[in-house]
Write a protein that holds these residues in place. Structure first.
Motif, short mmCIF file in Angstrom:
data_model
loop_
_atom_site.label_atom_id
_atom_site.label_comp_id
_atom_site.label_asym_id
_atom_site.label_seq_id
_atom_site.Cartn_x
_atom_site.Cartn_y
_atom_site.Cartn_z
N GLY A 203 0.81 -1.22 0.00
CA GLY A 203 0.00 0.00 0.00
C GLY A 203 0.83 1.26 0.00
O GLY A 203 0.40 2.31 -0.47
N GLY A 204 2.05 1.18 0.48
CA GLY A 204 2.93 2.35 0.52
C GLY A 204 3.85 2.46 -0.67
O GLY A 204 4.74 3.30 -0.70
N TRP A 205 3.63 1.63 -1.68
CA TRP A 205 4.53 1.59 -2.82
C TRP A 205 3.71 1.67 -4.11
O TRP A 205 3.14 0.68 -4.56
CB TRP A 205 5.32 0.31 -2.78
CG TRP A 205 6.46 0.18 -3.73
CD1 TRP A 205 6.86 1.08 -4.67
CD2 TRP A 205 7.34 -0.92 -3.85
NE1 TRP A 205 7.93 0.60 -5.35
CE2 TRP A 205 8.26 -0.63 -4.86
CE3 TRP A 205 7.45 -2.14 -3.19
CZ2 TRP A 205 9.27 -1.51 -5.25
CZ3 TRP A 205 8.46 -3.00 -3.57
CH2 TRP A 205 9.35 -2.69 -4.58
N ASP A 206 3.63 2.84 -4.72
CA ASP A 206 2.87 3.01 -5.96
C ASP A 206 3.46 2.17 -7.08
O ASP A 206 4.66 2.11 -7.27
CB ASP A 206 2.88 4.48 -6.40
CG ASP A 206 2.07 5.36 -5.47
OD1 ASP A 206 1.16 4.84 -4.82
OD2 ASP A 206 2.35 6.57 -5.40
N ALA B 121 4.12 -7.94 -8.44
CA ALA B 121 4.60 -9.17 -7.82
C ALA B 121 6.11 -9.34 -7.99
O ALA B 121 6.79 -9.80 -7.08
CB ALA B 121 3.87 -10.38 -8.40
N ASN B 122 6.64 -8.96 -9.13
CA ASN B 122 8.08 -9.09 -9.36
C ASN B 122 8.89 -8.18 -8.43
O ASN B 122 10.04 -8.47 -8.13
CB ASN B 122 8.44 -8.79 -10.80
CG ASN B 122 7.99 -9.87 -11.75
OD1 ASN B 122 7.97 -11.04 -11.39
ND2 ASN B 122 7.61 -9.49 -12.95
N ASP B 123 8.30 -7.08 -8.00
CA ASP B 123 8.99 -6.15 -7.10
C ASP B 123 9.04 -6.69 -5.67
O ASP B 123 9.88 -6.26 -4.88
CB ASP B 123 8.28 -4.79 -7.07
CG ASP B 123 8.27 -4.13 -8.43
OD1 ASP B 123 9.29 -4.18 -9.13
OD2 ASP B 123 7.22 -3.56 -8.79
N LEU B 124 8.15 -7.60 -5.34
CA LEU B 124 7.99 -8.05 -3.97
C LEU B 124 8.68 -9.35 -3.63
O LEU B 124 8.99 -9.59 -2.49
CB LEU B 124 6.49 -8.29 -3.68
CG LEU B 124 5.60 -7.09 -3.71
CD1 LEU B 124 4.16 -7.53 -3.62
CD2 LEU B 124 5.94 -6.16 -2.58
N ALA B 125 8.87 -10.19 -4.60
CA ALA B 125 9.05 -11.59 -4.27
C ALA B 125 10.36 -12.20 -4.70
O ALA B 125 10.92 -11.85 -5.73
CB ALA B 125 7.92 -12.38 -4.89
N ILE B 126 10.76 -13.12 -3.89
CA ILE B 126 11.78 -14.07 -4.30
C ILE B 126 11.07 -15.19 -5.05
O ILE B 126 11.53 -15.65 -6.07
CB ILE B 126 12.54 -14.62 -3.07
CG1 ILE B 126 13.31 -13.50 -2.40
CG2 ILE B 126 13.46 -15.75 -3.47
CD1 ILE B 126 13.90 -13.84 -1.07
N ALA B 127 9.93 -15.59 -4.55
CA ALA B 127 9.09 -16.61 -5.18
C ALA B 127 7.85 -15.92 -5.74
O ALA B 127 6.87 -15.73 -5.05
CB ALA B 127 8.71 -17.68 -4.18
N VAL B 128 7.93 -15.52 -7.01
CA VAL B 128 6.85 -14.76 -7.63
C VAL B 128 5.54 -15.52 -7.63
O VAL B 128 4.48 -14.96 -7.38
CB VAL B 128 7.24 -14.33 -9.06
CG1 VAL B 128 6.10 -13.63 -9.76
CG2 VAL B 128 8.47 -13.43 -9.03
#
Length: 62
Positions: free
Chosen positions: A33-36, A40-47
């Motif tokens: 919510g704090g990241w415009d 999923a690729n920005d968040l994960a090691i396991a997409v």
């Protein structure tokens, strides 16, 4: 440490009761919510796992 654990557990119980949301799901939503433009690729090691988590929260109306 015990106080922190009790507080975390109490938060989890309240989130589940009031919003049907686990503490882990809340933390995930708080982060994205704090990241415009966060994907999923920005968040994960396991997409795949991240995408599945997002899909489950979308299906629940979040």
């Amino acid at each position: 440490m015990r106080y922190e654990t009790r507080l975390y557990n109490a938060l989890g119980v309240r989130l589940t009761a009031e919003h049907s949301l686990s503490t882990g799901q809340y933390e995930f939503m708080w982060f994205i919510g704090g990241w415009d433009g966060c994907g999923a690729n920005d968040l994960a090691i396991a997409v795949g796992a991240t995408s599945k988590g997002v899909d489950c929260m979308e299906a629940a109306g979040w």
